[in-house]
Design an enzyme around this catalytic site. Structure first.
Site: not given
Length: 417
Positions: A388, A392
């Site tokens: 992450h 995204d």
């Protein structure tokens, strides 16, 4: 011939260069015992590195001399493994083996009469790590298993066959009371982790500690791919000499989705994000000592047939233990197919320094709604674990949707949509 002349005839076998940045290995198995006849370039030992097993060939023809290290020892590149006596004779095996086997003079002839295969079967330490693990899992006595491997060594197939015979054989009713005392004993056996398993553990834990890992899921209707495979599999195999599987479709679809969502194909180096304009796809395949991950180079330029040929070759050589170091390096994205083992759903772990891994699972018929009607379709869950820090949630979901669309409509793969 005096001892000095014998030493002059002995050729040293050293640990070979194992690949870039690899300076040591673990001796996994001796393939030749002292006194065994050895041909030039015949494997005499198996070394386990961080990535693959490497067989060490004999540089000369002759008779196996003394082992300089034991199974499980860590050895450095260039270290002495053993010696091979060029022009030696087979009876040397009796002289070399007798002191190691027994200290009692009366028992000295026994080792000379015992075949090499019996020694491997009776001694758990002589078994390869994968075979030893299989023997323990099935609760078998190695001495009762007939080895069909080289020099009578026990293979995993031999263990599986022995386990099948054991489970199919009816247990005598009278034996149950006698077996009760033995069954009450609790036993443990400690087996040292192979170097490959140690490396896998280290890298997986490193990935969890470093990456901000998250997994997103989707499911895909496999109807179109199954129909295409059923329709063309015979022609495909006749033309290309390889079976048409599902991995070819998924790898090709993944390369297309990676081109649309480049961050999924990227990696972090320091404070920089490295984007790749190529897709080197790592594919997890089973090997005797665990999963290995060879790399399909420039998969974006390969056809489905080319991908299937490459994967088939990787799978065969992984079982044979002949994958090369260079074939395990690099990779920008990984695909792991747990479905072949029956997995319904999982959260795969990233393969550093990559930033994402795709998990495939078993195909299962489930009720789904299509055009307002409940129908039964062959469905598969897809799982994308990603870092992450650079990917995204929107990008991860978009990647999975693009992959799903290509699989549900394989024509997209042909026209690059």
């Amino acid at each position: 011939m005096d001892r000095a002349e014998e030493m002059e005839m002995a050729t040293e076998v050293l640990v070979p260069v194992l690949g870039e940045s690899i300076s040591e290995a673990t001796l996994g198995e001796w393939l030749k015992q002292p006194g065994d006849a050895v041909a030039v370039d015949e494997p005499i030992a198996s070394l386990e590195t961080d990535k693959v097993s490497v067989e060490v060939p004999s540089p000369v023809a002759g008779v196996m001399g003394e082992h300089a290290v034991k199974v499980g020892d860590t050895v450095q590149v260039g270290a002495l493994l053993a010696t091979v006596d060029a022009g030696g004779s087979a009876p040397a095996k009796t002289e070399a083996a007798t002191p190691a086997v027994t200290a009692a003079p009366a028992a000295a002839p026994a080792p000379a009469a015992a075949p090499a295969g019996d020694e491997s079967s009776d001694s758990p330490a002589a078994l390869s790590p994968s075979v030893r693990r299989a023997v323990l899992e099935h609760g078998l006595d190695p001495a009762t298993i007939k080895g069909t491997g080289k020099d009578g060594r026990i293979t995993k197939e031999d263990v599986a066959a022995a386990a099948a015979n054991k489970s199919s054989a009816p247990a005598p009713a009278a034996a149950a009371p006698a077996a009760a005392p033995a069954g009450s004993a609790r036993k443990e056996e400690r087996v040292k982790m192979t170097r490959l398993r140690q490396t896998i553990a280290k890298r997986l834990k490193e990935a969890q500690n470093t990456a901000a890992m998250l997994t997103t899921f989707n499911d895909v209707d496999m109807t179109a791919v199954i129909e295409a495979r059923a329709k063309y599999k015979d022609l495909f195999e006749k033309k290309h000499g390889v079976r048409l599987g599902f991995m070819g479709f998924f790898v090709k679809a993944a390369t297309m989705a990676l081109k649309d969502i480049p961050s999924v194909n990227a990696s972090i180096e320091g404070d920089e994000i490295v984007y790749h304009d190529y897709a080197d796809i790592s594919v997890a395949v089973s090997a005797p000592n665990g999963l290995v991950v060879p790399v399909i180079r420039d998969a974006q330029d390969l056809t489905v047939a080319g991908i299937e040929k490459t994967i088939g070759d990787f799978g065969k050589r992984a079982k044979d233990g002949t994958l090369k170091m260079d074939e395990m390096k690099g990779g920008t994205f990984t695909i792991s197919n747990g479905g072949v083992f029956g997995s319904l759903m999982s959260t795969p772990i990233i393969n550093p320094p990559q930033s994402a891994v795709l998990g495939l699972h078993r195909i299962e018929e489930r009720p789904v709604v299509v055009d307002g009607q409940i129908v039964i379709r062959p469905m598969m869950y897809l799982a994308l674990s990603y870092d992450h820090r650079i990917i995204d949630g929107r990008e991860a979901v978009t990647f999975l949707v693009a992959l799903k669309n290509a699989i549900q409509d394989p024509t997209r793969i042909l026209i690059d949509l």
